[in-house]
Design a protein around this motif. Structure first.
Motif, PDB file in Angstrom:
ATOM      1  N   ILE A 187       0.829  -1.206   0.000  1.00  0.00           N
ATOM      2  CA  ILE A 187       0.000   0.000   0.000  1.00  0.00           C
ATOM      3  C   ILE A 187       0.868   1.263   0.000  1.00  0.00           C
ATOM      4  O   ILE A 187       0.532   2.259  -0.634  1.00  0.00           O
ATOM      5  N   LEU A 188       2.008   1.216   0.669  1.00  0.00           N
ATOM      6  CA  LEU A 188       2.922   2.352   0.671  1.00  0.00           C
ATOM      7  C   LEU A 188       3.577   2.524  -0.695  1.00  0.00           C
ATOM      8  O   LEU A 188       3.756   3.643  -1.173  1.00  0.00           O
ATOM      9  N   ARG A 189       3.893   1.399  -1.338  1.00  0.00           N
ATOM     10  CA  ARG A 189       4.441   1.455  -2.692  1.00  0.00           C
ATOM     11  C   ARG A 189       3.402   2.017  -3.661  1.00  0.00           C
ATOM     12  O   ARG A 189       3.741   2.780  -4.570  1.00  0.00           O
ATOM     13  N   CYS A 190       2.134   1.655  -3.465  1.00  0.00           N
ATOM     14  CA  CYS A 190       1.063   2.196  -4.312  1.00  0.00           C
ATOM     15  C   CYS A 190       0.911   3.698  -4.102  1.00  0.00           C
ATOM     16  O   CYS A 190       0.694   4.444  -5.056  1.00  0.00           O
ATOM     17  N   ALA A 191       1.031   4.151  -2.855  1.00  0.00           N
ATOM     18  CA  ALA A 191       0.944   5.582  -2.572  1.00  0.00           C
ATOM     19  C   ALA A 191       2.084   6.329  -3.262  1.00  0.00           C
ATOM     20  O   ALA A 191       1.877   7.390  -3.855  1.00  0.00           O
ATOM     21  N   ALA A 192       3.284   5.766  -3.225  1.00  0.00           N
ATOM     22  CA  ALA A 192       4.425   6.381  -3.907  1.00  0.00           C
ATOM     23  C   ALA A 192       4.183   6.433  -5.412  1.00  0.00           C
ATOM     24  O   ALA A 192       4.481   7.440  -6.062  1.00  0.00           O
ATOM     25  N   PHE A 193       3.621   5.367  -5.963  1.00  0.00           N
ATOM     26  CA  PHE A 193       3.308   5.336  -7.397  1.00  0.00           C
ATOM     27  C   PHE A 193       2.292   6.419  -7.752  1.00  0.00           C
ATOM     28  O   PHE A 193       2.433   7.101  -8.766  1.00  0.00           O
ATOM     29  N   MET A 194       1.286   6.589  -6.928  1.00  0.00           N
ATOM     30  CA  MET A 194       0.260   7.597  -7.210  1.00  0.00           C
ATOM     31  C   MET A 194       0.854   9.013  -7.148  1.00  0.00           C
ATOM     32  O   MET A 194       0.494   9.870  -7.951  1.00  0.00           O
TER      33      MET A 194
ATOM     34  N   GLN B 187      15.543   7.066  -4.977  1.00  0.00           N
ATOM     35  CA  GLN B 187      14.170   7.419  -4.643  1.00  0.00           C
ATOM     36  C   GLN B 187      13.597   8.343  -5.708  1.00  0.00           C
ATOM     37  O   GLN B 187      14.277   9.243  -6.185  1.00  0.00           O
ATOM     38  N   SER B 188      12.343   8.107  -6.044  1.00  0.00           N
ATOM     39  CA  SER B 188      11.593   9.076  -6.837  1.00  0.00           C
ATOM     40  C   SER B 188      10.961  10.056  -5.848  1.00  0.00           C
ATOM     41  O   SER B 188      11.098   9.900  -4.624  1.00  0.00           O
ATOM     42  N   ILE B 189      10.237  11.041  -6.344  1.00  0.00           N
ATOM     43  CA  ILE B 189       9.557  11.978  -5.441  1.00  0.00           C
ATOM     44  C   ILE B 189       8.548  11.227  -4.571  1.00  0.00           C
ATOM     45  O   ILE B 189       8.454  11.462  -3.372  1.00  0.00           O
ATOM     46  N   GLY B 190       7.814  10.312  -5.172  1.00  0.00           N
ATOM     47  CA  GLY B 190       6.838   9.526  -4.412  1.00  0.00           C
ATOM     48  C   GLY B 190       7.485   8.677  -3.336  1.00  0.00           C
ATOM     49  O   GLY B 190       6.999   8.598  -2.211  1.00  0.00           O
ATOM     50  N   LYS B 191       8.589   8.020  -3.672  1.00  0.00           N
ATOM     51  CA  LYS B 191       9.293   7.205  -2.674  1.00  0.00           C
ATOM     52  C   LYS B 191       9.862   8.089  -1.571  1.00  0.00           C
ATOM     53  O   LYS B 191       9.831   7.722  -0.399  1.00  0.00           O
ATOM     54  N   TRP B 192      10.361   9.268  -1.931  1.00  0.00           N
ATOM     55  CA  TRP B 192      10.914  10.171  -0.934  1.00  0.00           C
ATOM     56  C   TRP B 192       9.831  10.642   0.031  1.00  0.00           C
ATOM     57  O   TRP B 192      10.018  10.652   1.243  1.00  0.00           O
ATOM     58  N   LEU B 193       8.669  11.030  -0.509  1.00  0.00           N
ATOM     59  CA  LEU B 193       7.590  11.525   0.348  1.00  0.00           C
ATOM     60  C   LEU B 193       6.983  10.435   1.225  1.00  0.00           C
ATOM     61  O   LEU B 193       6.498  10.724   2.323  1.00  0.00           O
ATOM     62  N   THR B 194       6.994   9.194   0.766  1.00  0.00           N
ATOM     63  CA  THR B 194       6.449   8.101   1.576  1.00  0.00           C
ATOM     64  C   THR B 194       7.504   7.431   2.437  1.00  0.00           C
ATOM     65  O   THR B 194       7.183   6.560   3.240  1.00  0.00           O
ATOM     66  N   GLY B 195       8.771   7.826   2.277  1.00  0.00           N
ATOM     67  CA  GLY B 195       9.833   7.301   3.142  1.00  0.00           C
ATOM     68  C   GLY B 195      10.323   5.924   2.770  1.00  0.00           C
ATOM     69  O   GLY B 195      10.734   5.159   3.642  1.00  0.00           O
ATOM     70  N   ILE B 196      10.284   5.588   1.486  1.00  0.00           N
ATOM     71  CA  ILE B 196      10.791   4.288   1.043  1.00  0.00           C
ATOM     72  C   ILE B 196      11.917   4.500   0.040  1.00  0.00           C
ATOM     73  O   ILE B 196      12.067   5.583  -0.516  1.00  0.00           O
ATOM     74  N   SER B 197      12.734   3.473  -0.154  1.00  0.00           N
ATOM     75  CA  SER B 197      13.898   3.593  -1.027  1.00  0.00           C
ATOM     76  C   SER B 197      14.216   2.253  -1.677  1.00  0.00           C
ATOM     77  O   SER B 197      13.821   1.195  -1.185  1.00  0.00           O
TER      78      SER B 197
END
Length: 161
Positions: free
Chosen positions: A21-28, A85-95
Motif C-alpha cells: 500500500i505504501l508502494r502504491c501511494a508512492a506510485f500515485m 528514490q523518486s519523489i513519491g518514494k521520498w515523500l512516503t519514506g521508502i527507497s
C-alpha cells in the motif's frame, strides 16, 4: 552519550520491505507529478478558447506533454539514479536497495527502470501485484534487477542525528 547509529551494511532488506500500500501511494504521487502538466496546460488551452481538435493541437497542449515527459524522465530515471528514490518514494519514506541492503549499482537501476518496467507493462501491470501475492514483497521489476523497496530513514544530508 551519542545514540548508536545502525550499521547499514548489516541490513536484512527483506525484513525492512515496504508494504504494498505504501508502494502504491508512492506510485500515485509519481503519477501525479507527471499528469499534472497536461491537465494544467489543457485547462489553460480551454481558458484561451481552444476546443476539440484545435485544443489537442495547440501549443499549450504540446508544452504540457513535453513538461510531462521531462517530469517523468527526471522523476523516474534521474532521481532514482541519484538517490534511489523518486519523489513519491521520498515523500512516503521508502527507497530502493539491493537484496543485501546496499545501494544498487547504476546497472541494476537501469535494468530495473528499463527491462523491469517494460516487463511489468507487457504483463498489463501484473508485475505490480507480485508484492502482495509473494512473501518476498518484490515486484517483477525488483525481481529482474535483484532490488527491494524498503523503509528509508529521512534525513537531511550533513545534519546531525
Amino acid at each position: 552519550m551519542a545514540p548508536a547509529t545502525p550499521n547499514l551494511n548489516r541490513i536484512n532488506a527483506s525484513e525492512m520491505k515496504a508494504p504494498t500500500i505504501l508502494r502504491c501511494a508512492a506510485f500515485m504521487i509519481d503519477y501525479a507529478t507527471v499528469i499534472i502538466f497536461p491537465i494544467v496546460f489543457l485547462l489553460i488551452g480551454r481558458i484561451l478558447g481552444y476546443d476539440g481538435a484545435k485544443l489537442l493541437g495547440s501549443g499549450t497542449t504540446i508544452i504540457g506533454i513535453f513538461l510531462a515527459a521531462g517530469s517523468a524522465f527526471g522523476n523516474l530515471v534521474l532521481l532514482p539514479f541519484y538517490n534511489c528514490q523518486s519523489i513519491g518514494k521520498w515523500l512516503t519514506g521508502i527507497s530502493i536497495v539491493t537484496s543485501d541492503g546496499k545501494t544498487p549499482t547504476i546497472g541494476a537501476l537501469a535494468l530495473r527502470h528499463t527491462v523491469g518496467y517494460l516487463a511489468t507493462l507487457l504483463t498489463f501491470g501484473f508485475g505490480f501485484l507480485l508484492p502482495s501475492a509473494s512473501g518476498t514483497g518484490s515486484a517483477l521489476h525488483d525481481r529482474i534487477s535483484k532490488t527491494v523497496v524498503i523503509y528509508a530513514r529521512k534525513t537531511v544530508r550533513g545534519a546531525r542525528a
